[in-house]
Design a protein around this motif. Structure first.
Motif, PDB file in Angstrom:
ATOM      1  N   SER A 149      10.845  17.083   6.494  1.00 47.47           N
ATOM      2  CA  SER A 149      11.566  18.314   6.160  1.00 47.47           C
ATOM      3  C   SER A 149      11.854  18.404   4.666  1.00 47.47           C
ATOM      4  CB  SER A 149      12.862  18.408   6.970  1.00 47.47           C
ATOM      5  OG  SER A 149      13.761  17.365   6.633  1.00 47.47           O
ATOM      6  N   VAL A 150      12.136  17.270   4.037  1.00 48.72           N
ATOM      7  CA  VAL A 150      12.367  17.277   2.584  1.00 48.72           C
ATOM      8  C   VAL A 150      11.081  17.682   1.860  1.00 48.72           C
ATOM      9  CG1 VAL A 150      12.937  15.864   0.573  1.00 48.72           C
ATOM     10  CG2 VAL A 150      14.205  15.565   2.713  1.00 48.72           C
ATOM     11  N   GLU A 161      10.590  20.990  -0.563  1.00 49.28           N
ATOM     12  CA  GLU A 161      10.164  20.817  -1.952  1.00 49.28           C
ATOM     13  C   GLU A 161       8.853  21.549  -2.230  1.00 49.28           C
ATOM     14  OE1 GLU A 161      11.705  19.470  -4.487  1.00 49.28           O
ATOM     15  OE2 GLU A 161      13.454  18.856  -3.313  1.00 49.28           O
ATOM     16  N   LEU A 162       7.925  21.496  -1.275  1.00 45.21           N
ATOM     17  CA  LEU A 162       6.654  22.177  -1.486  1.00 45.21           C
ATOM     18  C   LEU A 162       6.849  23.687  -1.558  1.00 45.21           C
ATOM     19  CD1 LEU A 162       3.567  21.946  -1.749  1.00 45.21           C
ATOM     20  CD2 LEU A 162       3.443  22.249   0.738  1.00 45.21           C
ATOM     21  N   ALA A 163       7.698  24.229  -0.691  1.00 45.05           N
ATOM     22  CA  ALA A 163       7.959  25.669  -0.727  1.00 45.05           C
ATOM     23  C   ALA A 163       8.544  26.076  -2.078  1.00 45.05           C
ATOM     24  CB  ALA A 163       8.896  26.057   0.407  1.00 45.05           C
ATOM     25  N   PRO A 205       4.729  19.976  12.333  1.00 44.01           N
ATOM     26  CA  PRO A 205       4.879  18.525  12.241  1.00 44.01           C
ATOM     27  C   PRO A 205       4.643  17.948  10.859  1.00 44.01           C
ATOM     28  CG  PRO A 205       3.658  19.111  14.217  1.00 44.01           C
ATOM     29  CD  PRO A 205       3.792  20.364  13.410  1.00 44.01           C
ATOM     30  N   THR A 206       3.890  18.647   9.995  1.00 40.69           N
ATOM     31  CA  THR A 206       3.674  18.130   8.638  1.00 40.69           C
ATOM     32  C   THR A 206       4.559  18.805   7.601  1.00 40.69           C
ATOM     33  OG1 THR A 206       1.850  19.679   8.274  1.00 40.69           O
ATOM     34  CG2 THR A 206       1.280  17.480   9.112  1.00 40.69           C
ATOM     35  N   GLY A 207       5.443  19.704   8.025  1.00 41.49           N
ATOM     36  CA  GLY A 207       6.419  20.280   7.107  1.00 41.49           C
ATOM     37  C   GLY A 207       5.983  21.527   6.364  1.00 41.49           C
ATOM     38  N   LEU A 208       4.895  22.165   6.767  1.00 36.16           N
ATOM     39  CA  LEU A 208       4.403  23.334   6.025  1.00 36.16           C
ATOM     40  C   LEU A 208       5.050  24.644   6.454  1.00 36.16           C
ATOM     41  CD1 LEU A 208       0.569  22.695   5.604  1.00 36.16           C
ATOM     42  CD2 LEU A 208       2.468  22.094   4.088  1.00 36.16           C
ATOM     43  N   HIS A 209       5.866  24.618   7.493  1.00 37.16           N
ATOM     44  CA  HIS A 209       6.419  25.870   8.009  1.00 37.16           C
ATOM     45  C   HIS A 209       7.253  26.627   6.968  1.00 37.16           C
ATOM     46  CE1 HIS A 209       7.561  28.771  10.981  1.00 37.16           C
ATOM     47  NE2 HIS A 209       8.837  28.517  10.809  1.00 37.16           N
ATOM     48  N   PRO A 210       8.114  25.970   6.166  1.00 35.40           N
ATOM     49  CA  PRO A 210       8.887  26.724   5.169  1.00 35.40           C
ATOM     50  C   PRO A 210       7.995  27.477   4.176  1.00 35.40           C
ATOM     51  CG  PRO A 210       9.855  24.557   5.479  1.00 35.40           C
ATOM     52  CD  PRO A 210       8.560  24.551   6.215  1.00 35.40           C
TER      53      PRO A 210
END
Length: 625
Positions: free
Chosen positions: A299-300, A304-306, A325-330
């Motif tokens: 989630s961090v 940060e990527l967003a 699962p890899t955090g790309l949703h934001p």
């Protein structure tokens, strides 16, 4: 009352139908009741242990039909990926063992050859079942007449069918009418997320034609298969009828079944975000955990990527059917046009990233560490050979826990260390994650990699100083520099614990975080030369990674200090809690201390450490020099 008798009382039909032969004696009018018992059992047990809930609830009737029509293990039933094989486990003699599902020493969360003769294939990476089936059918064809009558059935989801390997197998199977493989498509419109691409559209068109006129052809017919369907995947008799017809045809057949993921469990059926695809231990009434969730590394990274993507128009992101699962949703919510889900197609994801980089963008490929194995050639020849700026963020790097040997992300440093021009970072905490992500996407002369664990983020680990790109986390205030500990990423906390314990033994200790673990920082051999022993600590194979590279660098520069490499053995590590498996490999504080005391030139391990040394040293260390 024992578990066995409790199960018999609460799940009487399931208790009587826990082998394929017994299942075939259940009258058809009782199959609906049996399906309801199986769903109730799965909700109770999977919510207690964690596991793949939604996929298994969706295949109850399909699995019942498969085991009623085919005679396993004489006939072979292969489940692609295998995370929908819990019902299969229940019906093949493992009903009473489910309290140990995904627990250390218990049932695997995937098919397991050591558990049952009904599990021929121990697969848990997607899109492989059709190739196994092709090979088995060839073997049957070359064997005795009796073997030729043994059916080969491959069950594959529409999500796994997006993988290129599946289409390579379909290309071969459809052209071989003498090999009557039965391909059962479990079409629920999802993998971890809604299925993407032209195939998803085609299957959707076929689903809509279930009650109307069917076209004379579709992609499967054009490839040489007979096509049966769409079939209601929750109607046992309808599936049985289709499977019998498929057998009678004696040629390659696709049986297209349509199911609902999470069927029969309301929280899972309305789970649009696929949070119940796989769960930890949760309350079955609410499907929510009673334990407050800490902030995860994933989630961090996503946050940060967003933020970075909002600052830089050239940043794009790619995932292989693992958006959340890899955090790309934001980032996908804020910038949907710059996030690409390519389906379960890791090779295509990496080669496509190469094309994006050639077009002037900086792609971030977010993928599980274990799944990057499937695209090594693309990393090497399509990205690195062209010195392209692609950043790979490897989620679930290192020991992952209950998913077992196929999901531990332990191979990537050993493999990627051979890729020219590629740089690997291992952040020790989420502060460093944010900093090193910025550093990675700022590099434009070759690929970069960030390794993130499957874990809750701990508190920041401050450094005393940054020297030559190294973060000095600990240094004994006075006395000789006996031991240099070099941890990779989040194992910094174990190294700091070991440093305190070693100082209690009278040793002077330095702990240095290299931040970028490969290639070796040119300053590290000089730091090693000022100590009497160097110990590297990495959450990956102990051969071919950071420690091996540092030992080679020291040898090349004639640095006499011995280098001890602590890491994971070259073996398939079974499931278990992350902390327990790391400790077993000697990658916790006491394990590091034991290795140091066993190797230090002036020390023999005191009796307090000897048992730990004997337990951990053979598995968890390599000696160099």
């Amino acid at each position: 009352m024992s578990n066995s008798s409790t199960y018999t009382t609460r799940f009487p039909l399931l208790a009587k139908a826990d082998t394929p032969a017994a299942l075939r004696t259940v009258p058809g009018e009782h199959l609906g009741e049996l399906a309801a018992e199986i769903r109730a059992f799965l909700v109770e047990k999977v919510c207690a242990t964690g596991g793949h809930l939604g996929p298994n609830l969706g295949v109850v009737e399909l699995t019942l039909a498969l085991h009623r029509v085919f005679d396993s293990p004489r006939d072979t039933i292969i489940f692609d990926i295998g995370h929908q094989a819990y019902v299969h486990k229940l019906l093949t003699g493992r009903f009473r063992d489910f309290d140990g599902l995904r627990q250390q020493g218990g049932l695997s969360g995937y098919p397991s050859r050591t558990e049952s003769v009904h599990d021929l294939v121990e697969n848990s990476h997607a899109s492989t079942a059709l190739s196994y089936a092709d090979g088995l059918a060839k073997a049957r064809r070359l064997s005795s007449e009796a073997d030729r009558d043994r059916a080969v059935v491959a069950v594959i989801g529409d999500g796994a069918l997006t993988g290129g390997l599946a289409w390579e197998a379909l290309n071969n199977l459809g052209a071989a009418p003498e090999r009557p493989v039965i391909v059962v498509i479990n079409d629920n419109g999802r993998s971890y997320a809604p299925t993407t691409g032209a195939l998803a559209v085609h299957l959707s068109d076929l689903r809509r034609q279930a009650d109307g006129a069917r076209p004379e052809s579709n992609v499967f017919i054009e490839l040489g298969f007979a096509y049966l369907g769409p079939v209601d995947g929750h109607d046992v008799s309808a599936i049985e009828e289709a499977l019998h017809r498929a057998q009678d045809l004696g040629r390659p057949v696709v049986v297209h079944t349509v199911t609902t993921k999470g069927k029969g469990y309301e929280p899972a059926e309305r789970d649009e975000a696929d949070c119940l695809h796989a769960v930890g231990a949760v309350n079955p009434a609410t499907a929510r955990s009673s334990i407050p969730a800490g902030q995860s590394w994933t989630s961090v990274f996503g946050s940060e990527l967003a933020t970075l993507a909002a600052e830089r128009d050239d940043l794009v992101a790619i995932t292989a059917s693992m958006l959340r699962p890899t955090g790309l949703h934001p980032m996908q919510e804020k910038l949907p046009d710059r996030v690409f889900d390519v389906g379960i197609a890791e090779q295509h994801a990496v080669a496509s990233a190469a094309g994006l980089a050639m077009g002037g963008f900086h792609p971030v490929v977010a993928i599980y560490a274990t799944f990057l194995n499937r695209a090594l050639d693309q990393v090497l020849m399509d990205v690195a050979l062209h010195r392209l700026p692609v950043t790979f963020v490897l989620d679930r790097a290192g020991i992952t826990g209950p998913d077992g040997p196929s999901h531990h992300g332990v191979w990537d440093p050993s493999m990627l260390s051979a890729v020219p021009g590629l740089r690997i970072a291992a952040p020790r905490d989420t502060v460093q994650l944010a900093e090193q992500l910025r550093e990675a996407v700022a590099m434009n002369d070759g690929p970069t990699v960030l390794r993130l664990p499957k874990a809750t983020a701990g508190p920041p680990i401050p450094s005393l100083a940054r020297m030559d790109g190294l973060d000095i986390l600990h240094r004994t205030r006075s006395g000789p520099l006996d031991v240099l500990l070099i941890p990779a990423g989040p194992l910094a906390s174990a190294a700091l614990e070991a440093a305190v314990l070693l100082e209690d033994q009278g040793l002077g200790v330095t702990v240095a975080d290299p931040r970028w673990i490969l290639p070796v920082n040119a300053a590290l051999p000089a730091h090693a030369a000022r100590h009497r022993l160097v110990v590297t600590i990495e959450d990956a194979l102990r051969t071919g990674g950071m420690g091996t590279a540092l030992a080679q660098a020291c040898q090349d520069l004639a640095v006499p200090t011995p280098v001890i490499t602590l890491g994971l053995p070259t073996a398939f590590v079974q499931q278990g809690p992350r902390a327990a498996l790391l400790a077993e490999a000697g990658l916790d504080g006491p394990g590091i201390v034991a290795a140091v005391l066993a190797a230090h030139p002036d020390r023999r391990p005191p009796s307090a450490w000897s048992a730990t040394t004997l337990a951990t040293t053979p598995r968890g260390r390599d000696d160099h020099h």
